[in-house]
Structure formats: C-alpha cells, structure tokens
Design a protein around this motif. Structure first.
Motif, PDB file in Angstrom:
ATOM      1  N   LYS A 181      35.541  47.881  40.941  1.00 35.35           N
ATOM      2  CA  LYS A 181      34.405  47.345  40.170  1.00 35.35           C
ATOM      3  C   LYS A 181      33.517  46.578  41.127  1.00 35.35           C
ATOM      4  O   LYS A 181      33.993  45.896  42.042  1.00 35.35           O
ATOM      5  CB  LYS A 181      34.880  46.395  39.074  1.00 35.35           C
ATOM      6  N   GLU A 182      32.225  46.655  40.932  1.00 34.96           N
ATOM      7  CA  GLU A 182      31.283  45.951  41.779  1.00 34.96           C
ATOM      8  C   GLU A 182      31.512  44.434  41.662  1.00 34.96           C
ATOM      9  O   GLU A 182      31.611  43.910  40.555  1.00 34.96           O
ATOM     10  CB  GLU A 182      29.849  46.279  41.383  1.00 34.96           C
ATOM     11  N   PRO A 183      31.611  43.749  42.820  1.00 34.23           N
ATOM     12  CA  PRO A 183      31.852  42.304  42.759  1.00 34.23           C
ATOM     13  C   PRO A 183      30.636  41.567  42.197  1.00 34.23           C
ATOM     14  O   PRO A 183      29.505  41.972  42.422  1.00 34.23           O
ATOM     15  CB  PRO A 183      32.090  41.910  44.218  1.00 34.23           C
ATOM     16  N   ARG A 184      30.904  40.522  41.467  1.00 33.67           N
ATOM     17  CA  ARG A 184      29.826  39.670  40.945  1.00 33.67           C
ATOM     18  C   ARG A 184      29.509  38.619  41.962  1.00 33.67           C
ATOM     19  O   ARG A 184      30.399  37.961  42.486  1.00 33.67           O
ATOM     20  CB  ARG A 184      30.250  39.006  39.633  1.00 33.67           C
TER      21      ARG A 184
END
Length: 172
Positions: free
Chosen positions: A168-171
């Motif tokens: 998942k794309e990091p925040r």
C-alpha cells in the motif's frame, strides 16, 4: 522587578535560544544526511540507465555460465570490454556502500540480483585476471559487495512481486 531579576530572565531566554538553536541545527543535519542519501540512491539508479551499461549487461548476462579468460579470448573483444564495464559499475557501487553513501539495502533492492548474477558469470575471469596481471585488488569492491549481499541472504530472497504483493502506498 529589579535589574538583577531582569538580567536573570534575559540569561534564561539566552540559554533557551542557544539550546533551541542547537536542537534545530541537529535536526537540520539529520535531514541533510537523509536527503544526501536519497539523492545518492537516485543517482545510483540513474547510472544504471546508461545505454552502454545496458548493452554490456545484456551481452554478459546472455553468456552460458561462468566465463574464464580462455572463454573470453574465444569471443569478440566486445565481450571482455562489456565484462569490464559492468564489473566497474558494481566496483563503484561496492565502494559507495562501504563508505555509507548508499545503504546496502537500497543497493540490494535496486540491482542486487544483477550484481550476483553477473558475478557468477565473471568470477572465474576476475580471479584469473588477478593472477595474470599480478593485480590482487582487481574488482575487489565488486567481490566485497557480492559477499555482503550473500551475507544478507540476498541469494535466498523471494522476488519483490511476491513479497510486496499487498503493498500500500505510504501516507506522508
């Protein structure tokens, strides 16, 4: 409020300002190091986009197994030139990892598999060249890098498309 009380307050403010400046400087230094390392990784990645390196990689990776000096002598001279070109690239990467300019985990993720694959092909040639030229340090940093990658278990690693399938794309 006396002059003495005012002097004490000013002294406390001065100490607070100095401590704040030191903390700010240390935070900036840490950010600078992180930025420098990230830029080094980006430059490392760009250096592998070179057309000459790509062609050399293709030539060497297509060779059938481990190559000795005698086997290279039977081929067109462009193959030995290609071997030297790719090996010198990994030689440079080994030195940069050793000096802490590029983190080994980033190097491993970027081109670790290629470094190991090409080393299997080039190792006999490197060893023979060291003896033939009386040059025991020939491609020493490339060998050092391969040994560190092996120490990390890089040879047993699953492909990233398997290990990172649920990424998942990091925040930020």
């Amino acid at each position: 409020m006396s002059l003495s009380d005012l002097a004490n307050i000013i002294e406390i403010i001065g100490i607070f300002a100095i401590v704040s400046g030191i903390v700010f400087g240390l935070v900036q230094l840490k950010h600078h190091r992180i930025q420098r390392r990230e830029l080094a990784i980006i430059e490392c990645a760009r250096s592998f986009e070179d057309e000459d390196f790509t062609e050399s990689y293709r030539l060497i990776s297509d060779l059938p197994g481990a190559m000795t000096k005698a086997k290279f002598d039977q081929l067109d001279e462009k193959y030995e030139a290609a071997a030297l070109r790719v090996a010198m690239k990994f030689e440079t990467m080994g030195l940069l990892v050793h000096r802490g300019v590029i983190p080994i985990d980033a190097m491993s993720d970027l081109v670790g598999g290629a470094a190991l694959t090409l080393w299997k092909i080039l190792e006999p040639w490197v060893e023979e060249t060291r003896i033939h030229r009386s040059h025991p340090t020939f491609l020493e940093w490339y060998q050092w890098l391969v040994e560190r990658l092996r120490d990390m278990g890089r040879t047993d690693r699953s492909p990233v498309y398997v290990t990172e399938a649920n990424w998942k794309e990091p925040r930020i």
